[in-house]
Design a protein around this motif. Structure first.
Motif, PDB file in Angstrom:
ATOM      1  N   MET A  55       0.895  -1.527  -0.183  1.00  0.00           N
ATOM      2  CA  MET A  55      -0.192   0.442  -0.258  1.00  0.00           C
ATOM      3  C   MET A  55       0.570   1.088  -0.384  1.00  0.00           C
ATOM      4  O   MET A  55       0.273   2.001  -0.379  1.00  0.00           O
ATOM      5  CB  MET A  55      -1.195  -0.122   1.246  1.00  0.00           C
ATOM      6  N   LEU A  56       1.338   1.132   0.110  1.00  0.00           N
ATOM      7  CA  LEU A  56       2.827   2.477   1.275  1.00  0.00           C
ATOM      8  C   LEU A  56       3.647   2.466  -0.691  1.00  0.00           C
ATOM      9  O   LEU A  56       3.141   3.776  -0.830  1.00  0.00           O
ATOM     10  CB  LEU A  56       3.634   2.162   2.282  1.00  0.00           C
ATOM     11  N   LEU A  57       4.067   2.027  -1.335  1.00  0.00           N
ATOM     12  CA  LEU A  57       4.507   1.686  -2.428  1.00  0.00           C
ATOM     13  C   LEU A  57       3.718   1.729  -3.628  1.00  0.00           C
ATOM     14  O   LEU A  57       3.999   3.164  -4.870  1.00  0.00           O
ATOM     15  CB  LEU A  57       5.361   0.793  -2.823  1.00  0.00           C
ATOM     16  N   ALA A  58       2.465   1.926  -3.519  1.00  0.00           N
ATOM     17  CA  ALA A  58       1.383   2.185  -4.167  1.00  0.00           C
ATOM     18  C   ALA A  58       1.314   3.300  -4.301  1.00  0.00           C
ATOM     19  O   ALA A  58       1.235   4.128  -5.928  1.00  0.00           O
ATOM     20  CB  ALA A  58       0.119   0.993  -4.398  1.00  0.00           C
ATOM     21  N   GLY A  59       0.991   3.932  -2.931  1.00  0.00           N
ATOM     22  CA  GLY A  59       0.250   5.139  -2.803  1.00  0.00           C
ATOM     23  C   GLY A  59       1.795   6.348  -3.509  1.00  0.00           C
ATOM     24  O   GLY A  59       1.088   7.056  -3.648  1.00  0.00           O
ATOM     25  N   LEU A  60       2.848   6.242  -3.051  1.00  0.00           N
ATOM     26  CA  LEU A  60       4.088   7.277  -3.895  1.00  0.00           C
ATOM     27  C   LEU A  60       4.248   6.836  -4.979  1.00  0.00           C
ATOM     28  O   LEU A  60       4.615   8.032  -5.671  1.00  0.00           O
ATOM     29  CB  LEU A  60       5.733   6.217  -3.094  1.00  0.00           C
ATOM     30  N   ALA A  61       3.562   5.860  -5.535  1.00  0.00           N
ATOM     31  CA  ALA A  61       3.898   5.277  -7.414  1.00  0.00           C
ATOM     32  C   ALA A  61       2.712   6.445  -7.922  1.00  0.00           C
ATOM     33  O   ALA A  61       2.508   7.287  -8.674  1.00  0.00           O
ATOM     34  CB  ALA A  61       3.600   3.903  -7.663  1.00  0.00           C
ATOM     35  N   LEU A  62       1.613   5.945  -7.327  1.00  0.00           N
ATOM     36  CA  LEU A  62       0.470   6.996  -7.640  1.00  0.00           C
ATOM     37  C   LEU A  62       1.017   8.889  -6.914  1.00  0.00           C
ATOM     38  O   LEU A  62       0.533   9.388  -8.137  1.00  0.00           O
ATOM     39  CB  LEU A  62      -0.853   6.826  -6.464  1.00  0.00           C
ATOM     40  N   LEU A  63       1.268   9.167  -5.765  1.00  0.00           N
ATOM     41  CA  LEU A  63       1.604  10.153  -5.965  1.00  0.00           C
ATOM     42  C   LEU A  63       2.379  10.626  -7.026  1.00  0.00           C
ATOM     43  O   LEU A  63       2.384  11.920  -7.336  1.00  0.00           O
ATOM     44  CB  LEU A  63       2.496  10.947  -4.448  1.00  0.00           C
ATOM     45  N   ARG A  64       3.183   9.973  -7.624  1.00  0.00           N
ATOM     46  CA  ARG A  64       4.502  10.717  -8.131  1.00  0.00           C
ATOM     47  C   ARG A  64       4.370  10.472  -9.828  1.00  0.00           C
ATOM     48  O   ARG A  64       4.807  11.598 -10.406  1.00  0.00           O
ATOM     49  CB  ARG A  64       5.911   9.315  -8.635  1.00  0.00           C
ATOM     50  N   HIS A  65       2.626   9.731 -10.247  1.00  0.00           N
ATOM     51  CA  HIS A  65       2.337  10.025 -10.895  1.00  0.00           C
ATOM     52  C   HIS A  65       1.204  11.238 -10.996  1.00  0.00           C
ATOM     53  O   HIS A  65       1.125  11.889 -11.983  1.00  0.00           O
ATOM     54  CB  HIS A  65       0.821   8.867 -11.426  1.00  0.00           C
ATOM     55  N   ARG A  66       1.344  11.403 -10.165  1.00  0.00           N
ATOM     56  CA  ARG A  66       0.276  13.024 -10.104  1.00  0.00           C
ATOM     57  C   ARG A  66       0.869  14.357  -9.851  1.00  0.00           C
ATOM     58  O   ARG A  66       0.359  14.706 -10.664  1.00  0.00           O
ATOM     59  CB  ARG A  66      -0.819  12.710  -9.086  1.00  0.00           C
ATOM     60  N   VAL A  67       1.831  14.045  -9.956  1.00  0.00           N
ATOM     61  CA  VAL A  67       3.055  15.620  -9.600  1.00  0.00           C
ATOM     62  C   VAL A  67       3.162  15.197 -10.846  1.00  0.00           C
ATOM     63  O   VAL A  67       3.939  16.750 -11.364  1.00  0.00           O
ATOM     64  CB  VAL A  67       3.183  15.580  -8.270  1.00  0.00           C
ATOM     65  N   GLY A  68       4.424  14.153 -11.278  1.00  0.00           N
ATOM     66  CA  GLY A  68       5.075  14.145 -12.303  1.00  0.00           C
ATOM     67  C   GLY A  68       4.535  14.291 -13.509  1.00  0.00           C
ATOM     68  O   GLY A  68       4.891  14.712 -15.267  1.00  0.00           O
ATOM     69  N   HIS A  69       3.193  14.851 -13.759  1.00  0.00           N
ATOM     70  CA  HIS A  69       2.498  14.307 -14.768  1.00  0.00           C
ATOM     71  C   HIS A  69       1.695  15.485 -14.869  1.00  0.00           C
ATOM     72  O   HIS A  69       0.229  15.029 -14.026  1.00  0.00           O
ATOM     73  CB  HIS A  69       1.667  13.407 -15.849  1.00  0.00           C
ATOM     74  N   PRO A  70       1.867  16.122 -16.212  1.00  0.00           N
ATOM     75  CA  PRO A  70       0.314  17.504 -16.487  1.00  0.00           C
ATOM     76  C   PRO A  70      -0.818  16.987 -16.439  1.00  0.00           C
ATOM     77  O   PRO A  70      -0.894  15.598 -16.956  1.00  0.00           O
ATOM     78  CB  PRO A  70       0.612  17.981 -16.858  1.00  0.00           C
ATOM     79  N   LYS A  71      -1.821  18.331 -16.065  1.00  0.00           N
ATOM     80  CA  LYS A  71      -3.133  17.156 -16.244  1.00  0.00           C
ATOM     81  C   LYS A  71      -3.667  17.272 -18.036  1.00  0.00           C
ATOM     82  O   LYS A  71      -3.237  18.116 -18.655  1.00  0.00           O
ATOM     83  CB  LYS A  71      -4.393  18.314 -15.792  1.00  0.00           C
ATOM     84  N   VAL A  72      -4.391  16.464 -17.779  1.00  0.00           N
ATOM     85  CA  VAL A  72      -4.792  16.006 -19.531  1.00  0.00           C
ATOM     86  C   VAL A  72      -5.844  16.677 -19.834  1.00  0.00           C
ATOM     87  O   VAL A  72      -7.148  16.523 -19.107  1.00  0.00           O
ATOM     88  CB  VAL A  72      -5.132  14.592 -19.909  1.00  0.00           C
ATOM     89  N   ARG A  73      -5.964  17.318 -20.958  1.00  0.00           N
ATOM     90  CA  ARG A  73      -7.257  18.410 -20.895  1.00  0.00           C
ATOM     91  C   ARG A  73      -8.442  17.324 -21.693  1.00  0.00           C
ATOM     92  O   ARG A  73      -7.913  16.729 -22.573  1.00  0.00           O
ATOM     93  CB  ARG A  73      -7.099  19.891 -21.857  1.00  0.00           C
ATOM     94  N   PRO A  74      -9.749  17.164 -21.667  1.00  0.00           N
ATOM     95  CA  PRO A  74     -11.107  16.586 -22.570  1.00  0.00           C
ATOM     96  C   PRO A  74     -10.792  17.017 -23.872  1.00  0.00           C
ATOM     97  O   PRO A  74     -10.301  18.104 -23.824  1.00  0.00           O
ATOM     98  CB  PRO A  74     -11.889  17.034 -21.940  1.00  0.00           C
ATOM     99  N   PRO A  75     -11.169  16.551 -24.745  1.00  0.00           N
ATOM    100  CA  PRO A  75     -10.754  17.080 -26.300  1.00  0.00           C
ATOM    101  C   PRO A  75     -12.442  17.923 -26.161  1.00  0.00           C
ATOM    102  O   PRO A  75     -12.427  18.109 -25.523  1.00  0.00           O
ATOM    103  CB  PRO A  75     -11.721  15.566 -27.314  1.00  0.00           C
ATOM    104  N   ARG A  76     -11.451  19.125 -27.432  1.00  0.00           N
ATOM    105  CA  ARG A  76     -12.508  20.231 -27.253  1.00  0.00           C
ATOM    106  C   ARG A  76     -13.895  19.849 -28.400  1.00  0.00           C
ATOM    107  O   ARG A  76     -14.460  20.692 -26.991  1.00  0.00           O
ATOM    108  CB  ARG A  76     -11.328  20.959 -28.006  1.00  0.00           C
ATOM    109  N   ASN A  77     -14.250  19.356 -28.587  1.00  0.00           N
ATOM    110  CA  ASN A  77     -15.216  18.800 -28.882  1.00  0.00           C
ATOM    111  C   ASN A  77     -15.717  17.879 -28.576  1.00  0.00           C
ATOM    112  O   ASN A  77     -17.248  17.423 -28.353  1.00  0.00           O
ATOM    113  CB  ASN A  77     -15.267  18.629 -30.367  1.00  0.00           C
ATOM    114  N   GLY A  78     -15.772  17.097 -27.367  1.00  0.00           N
ATOM    115  CA  GLY A  78     -16.337  16.111 -26.476  1.00  0.00           C
ATOM    116  C   GLY A  78     -16.208  14.843 -27.063  1.00  0.00           C
ATOM    117  O   GLY A  78     -16.182  14.979 -28.069  1.00  0.00           O
TER     118      GLY A  78
END
Length: 91
Positions: A55-78
């Protein structure tokens, strides 16, 4: 060949051997450290320790993923209902 190796090989074709050596070394070191940590957690805390470690290592990986990657924008037209998608002709 894994997807990660394919990505590494796409970087510099003249350095494939060095890049593959570095990749495989890190993969094996990561596996051995994970095994060692799992054995230590099991010997000290039993299966609850192993589950806590995972659980600790999965949480660290998730944190690294969320902090290390910018938010993905949804498609313009949906993407709902297929509207706004271009139809590509078969080649």
């Amino acid at each position: 060949m894994s997807r990660n190796q394919a990505r590494i090989f796409a970087l510099r074709s003249e350095a494939r051997a060095r890049l593959n050596t570095a990749y495989m070394t890190c993969a094996f070191l990561g596996g051995s450290v994970g095994s060692w940590l799992g054995v230590r957690a099991y010997s000290t805390f039993g299966w609850n320790g192993v589950c806590g470690l995972v659980m600790l290592l999965a949480g660290l990986a998730l944190l690294r993923h969320r902090v290390g990657h910018p938010k993905v924008r949804p498609p313009r037209n949906g993407a709902a209902g297929g509207r706004g998608r271009r139809q590509h002709a078969a080649r």
